[in-house]
Design a protein around this motif. Structure first.
Motif, short mmCIF file in Angstrom:
data_model
loop_
_atom_site.label_atom_id
_atom_site.label_comp_id
_atom_site.label_asym_id
_atom_site.label_seq_id
_atom_site.Cartn_x
_atom_site.Cartn_y
_atom_site.Cartn_z
N PHE A 1 9.59 -3.22 -9.34
CA PHE A 1 8.99 -4.27 -10.15
C PHE A 1 7.75 -4.90 -9.49
CE2 PHE A 1 13.59 -4.41 -11.20
CZ PHE A 1 13.50 -4.10 -12.55
N PHE A 2 7.75 -4.97 -8.16
CA PHE A 2 6.70 -5.67 -7.44
C PHE A 2 6.21 -4.85 -6.26
CE2 PHE A 2 9.94 -8.87 -8.77
CZ PHE A 2 9.20 -9.54 -9.73
N ALA A 3 5.03 -5.23 -5.76
CA ALA A 3 4.62 -4.76 -4.45
C ALA A 3 5.59 -5.32 -3.42
CB ALA A 3 3.20 -5.21 -4.15
N SER A 4 5.72 -4.66 -2.29
CA SER A 4 6.73 -5.01 -1.29
C SER A 4 6.64 -6.47 -0.86
CB SER A 4 6.61 -4.09 -0.07
OG SER A 4 7.60 -4.39 0.87
N ASP A 5 5.43 -6.96 -0.58
CA ASP A 5 5.30 -8.33 -0.10
C ASP A 5 5.63 -9.34 -1.18
OD1 ASP A 5 3.08 -7.59 -1.56
OD2 ASP A 5 1.65 -8.70 -0.33
N GLU A 6 5.32 -9.01 -2.44
CA GLU A 6 5.65 -9.92 -3.54
C GLU A 6 7.16 -9.96 -3.77
OE1 GLU A 6 4.48 -10.81 -8.22
OE2 GLU A 6 3.71 -9.02 -7.20
N ALA A 7 7.83 -8.80 -3.63
CA ALA A 7 9.29 -8.76 -3.76
C ALA A 7 9.93 -9.62 -2.67
CB ALA A 7 9.78 -7.32 -3.67
N HIS B 1 9.72 -13.35 -3.66
CA HIS B 1 10.70 -13.76 -4.68
C HIS B 1 12.13 -13.74 -4.12
CE1 HIS B 1 7.96 -14.11 -8.03
NE2 HIS B 1 7.54 -12.86 -7.89
N PHE B 2 12.36 -12.82 -3.19
CA PHE B 2 13.71 -12.63 -2.64
C PHE B 2 14.06 -13.70 -1.60
CE2 PHE B 2 16.65 -10.23 0.26
CZ PHE B 2 17.67 -10.02 -0.66
N GLU B 3 13.06 -14.31 -1.03
CA GLU B 3 13.28 -15.28 0.04
C GLU B 3 14.20 -16.41 -0.41
OE1 GLU B 3 10.61 -18.01 3.13
OE2 GLU B 3 9.65 -16.90 1.51
N GLY B 4 15.18 -16.71 0.40
CA GLY B 4 16.11 -17.79 0.10
C GLY B 4 17.31 -17.39 -0.71
N GLN C 1 11.76 -18.04 -13.46
CA GLN C 1 11.87 -17.85 -12.01
C GLN C 1 13.08 -16.98 -11.67
OE1 GLN C 1 12.23 -21.51 -9.79
NE2 GLN C 1 12.66 -20.46 -7.86
N LEU C 2 14.18 -17.22 -12.37
CA LEU C 2 15.38 -16.41 -12.13
C LEU C 2 15.16 -14.95 -12.52
CD1 LEU C 2 18.14 -18.90 -13.36
CD2 LEU C 2 17.74 -18.14 -11.02
N LEU C 3 14.37 -14.74 -13.57
CA LEU C 3 14.05 -13.36 -13.96
C LEU C 3 13.29 -12.66 -12.84
CD1 LEU C 3 14.01 -11.16 -16.15
CD2 LEU C 3 11.87 -12.16 -16.96
N MET C 4 12.31 -13.34 -12.27
CA MET C 4 11.53 -12.75 -11.18
C MET C 4 12.41 -12.52 -9.95
SD MET C 4 8.48 -12.33 -12.39
CE MET C 4 9.32 -11.98 -13.93
N GLN C 5 13.28 -13.49 -9.66
CA GLN C 5 14.15 -13.36 -8.49
C GLN C 5 15.19 -12.26 -8.70
OE1 GLN C 5 15.47 -17.45 -8.18
NE2 GLN C 5 13.97 -17.89 -6.57
N GLY C 6 15.69 -12.13 -9.93
CA GLY C 6 16.65 -11.07 -10.22
C GLY C 6 16.03 -9.70 -10.05
N LYS C 7 14.80 -9.54 -10.51
CA LYS C 7 14.09 -8.27 -10.32
C LYS C 7 13.89 -7.96 -8.84
CE LYS C 7 11.45 -8.10 -14.66
NZ LYS C 7 10.09 -8.09 -15.25
N ALA C 8 13.46 -8.99 -8.09
CA ALA C 8 13.25 -8.80 -6.66
C ALA C 8 14.57 -8.47 -5.95
CB ALA C 8 12.62 -10.04 -6.05
#
Length: 609
Positions: A237-243, A246-249, A590-597
């Motif tokens: 879904f994302f470039a590695s750094d963007e993932a 979103h995944f942080e925390g 935000q949860l959608l982005m975090q779920g993808k990450a």
């Protein structure tokens, strides 16, 4: 030449028509699910399903196309025999996939993938244990009709004699047929766009069951088989750094201070008993506002710790066990248990307990080899695995092996005979509340509810007897289902399907309480180990639910989606259609982005195992 061209076109068209007709047949079989669908949507389903139908028809017509080219140059009977054999093979394969898909859809809520093959290969008897005699008869009849119709159609089209051609006609025919056969690559690929054909092409509605009906199950199965192991290519879904951002925390930091954890046990070295309940759900219990079909469990909630917002990570036992024991999320596209080289690298709560002197034992009334379970349990550090062959033949009366009452009697017998001062870790996996729901018990006319009531009665009797042991005051019993519930069915609400109870009881529990934080099965490991003062940083995805600074959320998957839920919102995303199924609350996006990450990082982690 024209005869051969018409046969190629007829072969292709016959496959397309058959695939289109499969859709109303599928919906008619599940008419209780599709009774509210109007005739316009029936037509839309067939129309939007065409891309996959055209693609698969292209695959299946390619070989007959090559045979037609060969027939220009030779009239050998070998070609006819080959085409007849090919027709039989295709007919059997297509009929098998369609019949199995129709039979499994209501229970699985997504179209067929490669999972049944893994189940059948690991233990054929257990793989078919859920099938009733009526389903065998109906499935067998439909299978034979399907094979006969398809074989007859293909024989009439492809296996009749062809006219001989002169040399000039042979050259022209070969060139034209080669071009037409090559043109099949266009529908196979799905046109000339950058993306190749995939399941998302048929998604057209916000109602999942309409999209599911449009999917060609044969394409779905083949796509799953060919995309199983490329973990590093799935869900990018994302470039590695963007993932990472979103995944942080979302995972628990290893530097959290243990004294910040709310202590709910009277001892940090209790005897631990896990009771993993087959297919139980919150919808069976009055503790969650429903009619109670589990009076024993409901009564136990008043004396223990009830987790009220617990979610099952997946839909099958092999996936749920890895979540419970290893604190590892269930990948939507595969069963992790099939990869012994990866599961042996996973941490496990049984192994962590073994390191501090516990003796982990696993009890299951069925075949422990089913879905590679035994290899996983051995890698997880279990010193003793009691399964179907360890019960007398007189007790193996169920299709799944020993009934639950016999299972609990065996566990209690072993607990009573134990000597020594080592703490014990006992894992009990029930099976009687699994299809076909045949149990030696009668309380409800509904066989499904009756099976749950039976297992509930077995749990109640076991706990009452456990309380008579001198070790009860130092015992923690954790009751949790293995996966989403089998009641009620059908249940179209994705979130509601995954809601399950978790209950901690025993003399080692300080006091009754309710835990109202969002969580899932993967959080059990870190939560328990933190209560015991044991390290749990190697459980990457598991969270300590009693630590105030840990973010509380539930993550779950099915074969076609993932869900991410917190107090501030929810997001459910369909992975086949690449569409948002649910997005609610102030943090929904935000949860959608975090779920993808989260899913992308999970597959990164899988690739690295």
């Amino acid at each position: 030449m024209l005869t051969r061209i018409l046969r190629l076109a007829s072969c292709y068209l016959a496959f397309v028509i058959l695939f289109v007709l499969q859709k109303p047949l599928f919906m008619a079989f599940h008419i209780h699910l599709y009774s509210d669908v109007n005739w316009v949507d029936w037509l839309r389903i067939m129309w939007h399903g065409l891309p996959l139908d055209l693609s698969l028809a292209g695959y299946l017509t390619a070989l007959p196309g090559l045979m037609l080219i060969a027939s220009v140059w030779t009239q050998s009977r070998v070609l006819i025999y080959f085409l007849k054999a090919y027709s039989v093979l295709v007919a059997v394969l297509m009929a098998s996939i369609f019949v199995v898909d129709v039979g499994l859809y209501e229970a699985w809520q997504f179209r067929l993938d490669a999972t049944p093959v893994f189940y059948f290969m690991s233990s054929p008897a257990d793989a078919i244990a859920s099938i009733t005699a009526r389903q065998w008869v109906m499935g067998g009849m439909f299978f034979c009709i399907y094979v006969a119709i398809l074989y007859k159609c293909q024989s009439l089209i492809m296996c009749r004699p062809l006219p001989q051609l002169r040399m000039k006609q042979k050259i022209t025919s070969s060139v034209v047929l080669l071009l037409l056969t090559g043109a099949l690559f266009i529908p196979i690929r799905g046109g000339f766009s950058v993306s190749t054909m995939n399941l998302s092409r048929v998604y057209f509605s916000a109602v999942p069951k309409l999209n599911h009906a449009a999917i060609n199950p044969i394409f779905s199965f083949m796509y799953s088989v060919t995309h199983q192991q490329n973990f590093d290519e799935q869900f990018r879904f994302f470039a590695s750094d963007e993932a990472d951002k979103h995944f942080e925390g979302l995972t628990q930091s290893t530097i959290l201070q243990p004294d910040s954890t709310l202590q709910v046990l009277t001892t940090n070295r209790p005897n631990v008993v896990f009771i993993i309940l087959e297919s139980f759900s919150t919808h069976l219990m009055s503790s969650f506002g429903n009619v109670s079909y589990t009076p024993e469990l409901d009564s136990l909630t008043t004396e223990g710790i009830l987790f009220t917002k617990m979610y099952a990570n997946s839909f099958r036992t092999d996936r749920g066990l890895v979540s419970i024991i290893s604190g590892y999320p269930a990948p939507p596209t595969t069963s992790l248990m099939k990869y012994a080289d990866k599961t042996e690298k996973l941490p496990a709560i049984s192994a962590s307990l073994k390191e501090v002197g516990y003796v982990p034992t696993y009890y299951y009334g069925g075949d422990a080899n089913f879905t590679n379970m035994q290899s996983y349990l051995i890698s997880a550090g279990f010193e003793k695995i009691v399964s179907e062959d360890d019960f007398p033949r007189s007790q193996r009366e169920s299709k799944w092996g020993a009934y639950d009452h016999a299972l609990f009697q065996r566990v209690m017998s072993d607990l009573r005979s134990q000597t020594g001062n080592k703490p014990t870790a006992t894992f009990i996996q029930t099976s009687s509340s699994h299809e076909p729901f045949e149990v030696p018990f009668h309380r409800h006319e509904n066989e499904r509810l009756n099976a749950f009531a039976y297992t509930d009665s077995c749990v109640g009797a076991f706990v009452r007897e456990l309380k008579t042991l001198p070790t009860w005051k130092n015992t923690l019993v954790i009751l949790v289902p293995d996966h989403w519930g089998a009641y009620p069915r059908p249940l179209e609400d994705t979130e509601a399907r995954h809601t399950i109870p978790m209950l901690w009881i025993g003399g080692a529990v300080k006091q009754p309480m309710r835990v109202d934080v969002y969580s899932s099965q993967i959080d059990i490991v870190a939560t328990l180990l933190a209560q015991m003062g044991l390290p749990h940083g190697n459980f990457t995805f598991s969270k300590n639910l009693f630590h105030p600074n840990v973010r509380k959320f539930a993550f779950f998957t099915e074969g076609s989606l993932f869900g991410m839920i917190t107090e501030q919102g929810k997001a459910i995303y369909n992975l086949e259609g690449n569409t948002v199924q649910v997005q609610e609350g102030p943090q929904g996006h935000q949860l959608l982005m975090q779920g993808k990450a989260y899913l992308q990082k999970l597959y990164d982690h899988l690739e690295g195992l």
